[in-house]
Scaffold this active site. Structure first.
Site, PDB file in Angstrom:
ATOM      1  N   ASP A  14     -52.772 -11.030  12.495  1.00 47.07           N
ATOM      2  CA  ASP A  14     -51.880 -10.927  13.440  1.00 47.07           C
ATOM      3  C   ASP A  14     -51.463 -10.096  13.948  1.00 47.07           C
ATOM      4  OD1 ASP A  14     -53.172 -13.370  14.274  1.00 47.07           O
ATOM      5  OD2 ASP A  14     -52.253 -15.047  13.501  1.00 47.07           O
ATOM      6  N   LYS A  17     -53.624  -6.330  16.415  1.00 45.87           N
ATOM      7  CA  LYS A  17     -55.256  -5.529  15.994  1.00 45.87           C
ATOM      8  C   LYS A  17     -56.085  -5.248  17.814  1.00 45.87           C
ATOM      9  CE  LYS A  17     -56.451  -8.543  12.909  1.00 45.87           C
ATOM     10  NZ  LYS A  17     -55.429  -8.993  13.117  1.00 45.87           N
ATOM     11  N   ASN A  39     -61.787 -18.254  14.184  1.00 48.42           N
ATOM     12  CA  ASN A  39     -60.225 -18.141  13.293  1.00 48.42           C
ATOM     13  C   ASN A  39     -59.760 -17.073  13.438  1.00 48.42           C
ATOM     14  OD1 ASN A  39     -62.209 -16.210  11.571  1.00 48.42           O
ATOM     15  ND2 ASN A  39     -61.732 -17.029   9.992  1.00 48.42           N
ATOM     16  N   GLY A  41     -57.390 -14.999  16.351  1.00 40.26           N
ATOM     17  CA  GLY A  41     -57.219 -14.580  17.565  1.00 40.26           C
ATOM     18  C   GLY A  41     -56.811 -12.840  17.916  1.00 40.26           C
ATOM     19  N   HIS A  42     -57.259 -12.759  19.089  1.00 39.55           N
ATOM     20  CA  HIS A  42     -56.695 -10.849  19.493  1.00 39.55           C
ATOM     21  C   HIS A  42     -56.469 -10.935  20.524  1.00 39.55           C
ATOM     22  CE1 HIS A  42     -59.824  -9.631  15.924  1.00 39.55           C
ATOM     23  NE2 HIS A  42     -58.905 -10.419  15.393  1.00 39.55           N
ATOM     24  N   THR A  43     -54.781 -10.441  20.560  1.00 36.37           N
ATOM     25  CA  THR A  43     -54.739 -10.984  21.977  1.00 36.37           C
ATOM     26  C   THR A  43     -54.413  -9.269  22.506  1.00 36.37           C
ATOM     27  OG1 THR A  43     -52.542 -12.068  21.418  1.00 36.37           O
ATOM     28  CG2 THR A  43     -52.330 -11.669  23.945  1.00 36.37           C
ATOM     29  N   ARG A 144     -76.913 -20.186   0.471  1.00 37.12           N
ATOM     30  CA  ARG A 144     -78.729 -19.823   1.038  1.00 37.12           C
ATOM     31  C   ARG A 144     -79.367 -21.036   1.522  1.00 37.12           C
ATOM     32  NH1 ARG A 144     -80.205 -17.326  -4.515  1.00 37.12           N
ATOM     33  NH2 ARG A 144     -78.485 -19.700  -4.596  1.00 37.12           N
ATOM     34  N   GLN A 223     -58.258 -11.380  10.739  1.00 45.26           N
ATOM     35  CA  GLN A 223     -57.743 -12.369   9.384  1.00 45.26           C
ATOM     36  C   GLN A 223     -56.931 -10.679   9.289  1.00 45.26           C
ATOM     37  OE1 GLN A 223     -61.525 -13.264   9.547  1.00 45.26           O
ATOM     38  NE2 GLN A 223     -59.923 -14.492  11.226  1.00 45.26           N
ATOM     39  N   THR A 238     -59.100 -16.333   3.330  1.00 42.01           N
ATOM     40  CA  THR A 238     -60.225 -16.849   4.505  1.00 42.01           C
ATOM     41  C   THR A 238     -61.875 -16.543   3.538  1.00 42.01           C
ATOM     42  OG1 THR A 238     -61.238 -16.990   6.671  1.00 42.01           O
ATOM     43  CG2 THR A 238     -60.886 -15.012   5.242  1.00 42.01           C
ATOM     44  N   LYS A 330     -44.590  -3.758  16.776  1.00 42.87           N
ATOM     45  CA  LYS A 330     -43.610  -5.015  17.025  1.00 42.87           C
ATOM     46  C   LYS A 330     -42.375  -4.355  16.523  1.00 42.87           C
ATOM     47  CE  LYS A 330     -44.179  -8.824  17.491  1.00 42.87           C
ATOM     48  NZ  LYS A 330     -45.535 -11.011  17.748  1.00 42.87           N
TER      49      LYS A 330
HETATM   50  P1  GDP Z   1     -54.572 -10.076  16.127  1.00 45.33           P
HETATM   51  O1  GDP Z   1     -54.797 -10.999  15.530  1.00 45.33           O
HETATM   52  O2  GDP Z   1     -54.105  -8.931  14.665  1.00 45.33           O
HETATM   53  O3  GDP Z   1     -55.043  -9.205  17.362  1.00 45.33           O
HETATM   54  O4  GDP Z   1     -53.261 -10.188  16.575  1.00 45.33           O
HETATM   55  P2  GDP Z   1     -52.870 -11.152  17.692  1.00 45.33           P
HETATM   56  O5  GDP Z   1     -53.163 -11.205  19.291  1.00 45.33           O
HETATM   57  O6  GDP Z   1     -52.791 -13.023  17.361  1.00 45.33           O
HETATM   58  O7  GDP Z   1     -50.672 -11.866  17.732  1.00 45.33           O
HETATM   59  C1  GDP Z   1     -49.864 -10.275  17.500  1.00 45.33           C
HETATM   60  C2  GDP Z   1     -49.189 -10.725  19.038  1.00 45.33           C
HETATM   61  O8  GDP Z   1     -48.117  -9.243  19.236  1.00 45.33           O
HETATM   62  C3  GDP Z   1     -49.859 -11.089  20.474  1.00 45.33           C
HETATM   63  O9  GDP Z   1     -49.495 -11.374  21.123  1.00 45.33           O
HETATM   64  C4  GDP Z   1     -49.188  -9.767  20.810  1.00 45.33           C
HETATM   65  O10 GDP Z   1     -49.699  -9.358  22.661  1.00 45.33           O
HETATM   66  C5  GDP Z   1     -48.098  -9.604  20.744  1.00 45.33           C
HETATM   67  N1  GDP Z   1     -47.722  -7.867  20.383  1.00 45.33           N
HETATM   68  C6  GDP Z   1     -48.621  -6.614  20.366  1.00 45.33           C
HETATM   69  N2  GDP Z   1     -48.073  -5.827  19.984  1.00 45.33           N
HETATM   70  C7  GDP Z   1     -47.058  -5.523  20.134  1.00 45.33           C
HETATM   71  C8  GDP Z   1     -45.595  -4.954  20.103  1.00 45.33           C
HETATM   72  O11 GDP Z   1     -45.226  -3.993  19.532  1.00 45.33           O
HETATM   73  N3  GDP Z   1     -44.340  -5.950  20.293  1.00 45.33           N
HETATM   74  C9  GDP Z   1     -44.677  -7.195  20.945  1.00 45.33           C
HETATM   75  N4  GDP Z   1     -43.179  -7.619  21.301  1.00 45.33           N
HETATM   76  N5  GDP Z   1     -45.466  -7.618  21.109  1.00 45.33           N
HETATM   77  C10 GDP Z   1     -46.048  -7.452  20.276  1.00 45.33           C
HETATM   78  P1  IMO Z   2     -56.306 -12.593  13.201  1.00 47.04           P
HETATM   79  O1  IMO Z   2     -57.653 -11.588  12.969  1.00 47.04           O
HETATM   80  C1  IMO Z   2     -53.910 -14.824  10.905  1.00 47.04           C
HETATM   81  C2  IMO Z   2     -55.802 -17.996   8.468  1.00 47.04           C
HETATM   82  C3  IMO Z   2     -55.375 -19.892   8.463  1.00 47.04           C
HETATM   83  C4  IMO Z   2     -55.289 -19.732   7.364  1.00 47.04           C
HETATM   84  C5  IMO Z   2     -56.129 -19.147   6.335  1.00 47.04           C
HETATM   85  C6  IMO Z   2     -57.435 -19.871   6.332  1.00 47.04           C
HETATM   86  O2  IMO Z   2     -56.104 -13.144  14.408  1.00 47.04           O
HETATM   87  O3  IMO Z   2     -55.473 -11.337  12.543  1.00 47.04           O
HETATM   88  P2  IMO Z   2     -59.988 -20.244   7.311  1.00 47.04           P
HETATM   89  O4  IMO Z   2     -59.536 -20.528   9.470  1.00 47.04           O
HETATM   90  O5  IMO Z   2     -60.168 -18.493   8.312  1.00 47.04           O
HETATM   91  O6  IMO Z   2     -60.263 -20.897   6.900  1.00 47.04           O
HETATM   92  O7  IMO Z   2     -57.873 -19.855   7.651  1.00 47.04           O
HETATM   93  O8  IMO Z   2     -56.517 -18.265   6.907  1.00 47.04           O
HETATM   94  N1  IMO Z   2     -55.913 -16.983   9.363  1.00 47.04           N
HETATM   95  C7  IMO Z   2     -55.081 -16.105  10.067  1.00 47.04           C
HETATM   96  N2  IMO Z   2     -54.388 -15.928  10.576  1.00 47.04           N
HETATM   97  N3  IMO Z   2     -54.584 -14.572  11.885  1.00 47.04           N
HETATM   98  C8  IMO Z   2     -56.141 -14.489  11.995  1.00 47.04           C
HETATM   99  O9  IMO Z   2     -56.596 -13.968  12.460  1.00 47.04           O
HETATM  100  C9  IMO Z   2     -56.460 -16.117  10.820  1.00 47.04           C
HETATM  101  N4  IMO Z   2     -57.683 -16.376  10.094  1.00 47.04           N
HETATM  102  C10 IMO Z   2     -57.279 -17.278   9.618  1.00 47.04           C
HETATM  103  O10 IMO Z   2     -53.852 -19.686   9.465  1.00 47.04           O
HETATM  104  O11 IMO Z   2     -53.719 -20.000   6.168  1.00 47.04           O
HETATM  105 MG    MG Z   3     -54.327 -12.985  15.318  1.00 45.74          MG
END
Ligand code: GDP
Ligand code: IMO
Ligand code: MG
Length: 427
Positions: A14, A17, A39, A41-43, A144, A223, A238, A330
């Site tokens: 998170d 990315k 698993n 979640g890319h925003t 396998r 991740q 993971t 951030k």
């Molecule tokens: P990812 O899994 O690495 O793609 O990250 P996520 O999307 O799970 O979480 C990142 C969160 O931070 C999302 O809600 C983004 O919209 C938000 N975000 C990304 N860059 C920034 C930033 O520079 N500032 C703030 N306040 N939010 C950000």
């Molecule tokens: P992105 O790509 C944050 C964490 C879960 C748990 C552990 C194992 O959005 O950064 P799993 O479902 O893989 O068996 O969970 O890894 N986890 C993440 N935490 N961002 C993720 O993906 C994650 N994918 C898995 O919360 O602790």
């Molecule tokens: Mg994420």
């Protein structure tokens, strides 16, 4: 020959990315996911709309970019179908721009059930999995006996599917879990039919052909490095290799074809799920960080644990990944803090001080050693380096000096446009 650049998270996921892959995608002909599955979640945010992608690479909104789901990924057809349908209204050419490796592993509904059953059985020591079936699917791959995307094209697919479900039912029999199998099976088979209309390819050939043609390629990590199956805080990890080397095995790219490695990190730390987190703030400061940063999981909605930045773990991730450029996300979230703390070292149980990550992270308490920096304490406005408050520039210089890798991008908000590039430097 061209190179594959890799973008990956240096913390516990998170880091942002999705946002940065979307920002960089116009520079790349190809964006490819190499591990993980739903698993993730890319925003992405632009034009006032927020999108969260789980299975689909974050280059999908860029018309000219080919998007590949590589062999190292685990794919859930049900989630994939839902995600494609949610994109319908944006008129993207997904049937043309999206390629899926036949060698990617298939998540079947019993994998999700097993994930849940194993977590229930762990009780107190549960991992905090996203319950998307990631662990059981990779288990079957390594064991396998898994199914792969290419198998859906075979006449015997239903037999193979039923055979694997029988194996899973035998395990589930001893674990208490209620489910409606007829419904789950019908939903899965429907999604498998849907998946067949996409380009199911040998993506290792596609990607190496693109390399030979001189195309630029960006591998999108999921991740974070501290969740890596080998190098993360095991067993709270993971089930895939989230580090640079994972891009080689997860796409079929030789190590010598890897170019830049973009290591992305938040200006602080977060973690969702269980496991060690030395700088975690279980107090009002942590709550303030969560509120300011809107730190709630993009996949599960769970509150993310928050804490100060952790230099020893970042150094470790930089080492394992061979990071060539750092991207800091951030920083705006820290605007509310008069003092910014940076964990530069750890104190271990025996009193010794170290900047290395100890083997025993889970059972032994680690005390962070902090340096205090003056906070900027004003909102970040503007979109150029000159607009950054002096104390934030000092924070960036401090981190660059500690980490010895240039910080080349500063993100100051979730939108595509809230991104500041920085000339290469290490102070
Ligand atoms: P990812 O899994 O690495 O793609 O990250 P996520 O999307 O799970 O979480 C990142 C969160 O931070 C999302 O809600 C983004 O919209 C938000 N975000 C990304 N860059 C920034 C930033 O520079 N500032 C703030 N306040 N939010 C950000
Ligand atoms: P992105 O790509 C944050 C964490 C879960 C748990 C552990 C194992 O959005 O950064 P799993 O479902 O893989 O068996 O969970 O890894 N986890 C993440 N935490 N961002 C993720 O993906 C994650 N994918 C898995 O919360 O602790
Ligand atoms: Mg994420």
């Amino acid at each position: 020959m061209a190179k594959v650049d890799v973008l990956l998270g240096l913390q516990w996921g998170d880091e942002g990315k999705g946002k940065i892959v979307d920002v960089l995608a116009p520079k790349y002909d190809v964006v490819a996911r190499f591990q993980g599955g739903p698993n993730a979640g890319h925003t992405l945010e632009f034009d006032g709309i927020k999108h969260v992608l789980h299975q689909i690479p974050s280059g999908i909104f860029r018309e000219k970019t080919k998007n590949i789901i590589g062999n190292g990924v685990v794919l859930d057809p049900v989630i994939f179908k839902r995600e494609i349908e949610s994109l319908n209204k944006f008129n993207l050419n997904v049937l043309e721009n999206l390629y899926i490796s036949k060698k990617a592993s298939l998540i079947i509904p019993t994998h999700r059930l097993l994930d849940q059953a194993y977590e229930n059985a762990k009780g107190e020591s549960k991992i905090g999995s996203t319950l998307k079936g990631i662990g059981p699917t990779y288990q079957d791959k390594i064991g396998r006996q898994g199914l792969r995307v290419g198998d859906i094209l075979s006449d015997t697919f239903r037999d193979k599917f039923r055979h694997l479900t029988e194996i899973h039912f035998a395990i589930l029999k001893n674990l208490e879990l209620n489910f409606n199998w007829a419904e789950l099976e019908a939903q899965f088979l429907d999604a498998v039919t849907f998946l067949k209309q996409f380009k199911l390819v040998e993506s290792e050939y596609l990607i190496n052909h693109e390399l030979q043609e001189g195309s630029s390629i960006l591998a999108e990590g999921a991740q974070g490095s501290l969740l890596d199956i080998d190098f993360g805080s095991y067993p709270f990890v993971t089930s895939s290799n989230t580090v640079t080397a994972g891009a080689c095995t997860g796409l079929g790219v030789a190590p010598r074809h890897i170019g830049e490695v973009y290591g992305i990190f938040k200006a602080y730390s977060t973690r969702v799920g269980s496991g060690p987190f030395p700088t975690e703030l279980q107090n009002e400061e942590g709550e303030l960080m969560r509120k300011q940063g809107n730190e709630f999981g993009s996949t599960t909605g769970r509150p993310r644990r928050c804490g100060w930045i952790d230099i020893p773990s970042l150094k470790y991730s930089i080492m394992i990944n061979g990071v060539t450029q750092l991207l800091m996300m951030k920083a705006d979230v820290l605007s509310v803090f008069p003092t910014i703390k940076v964990c530069t070292k750890y104190q271990l149980k025996d009193g010794s001080i170290t900047s290395a990550l100890p083997y025993e992270l889970v059972n032994e308490k680690i005390t962070p050693v902090y340096e205090n920096l003056k906070g900027w304490n004003v909102p970040i406005t503007g979109n150029s380096l000159n607009d950054l408050p002096e104390e934030l520039s000092q924070y960036i210089d401090f981190l660059e000096d500690e980490l010895q890798v240039p910080i080349t991008l500063i993100s100051t908000g979730p939108d595509r446009l809230q991104t500041i590039l920085r000339p290469l430097s290490v102070v």
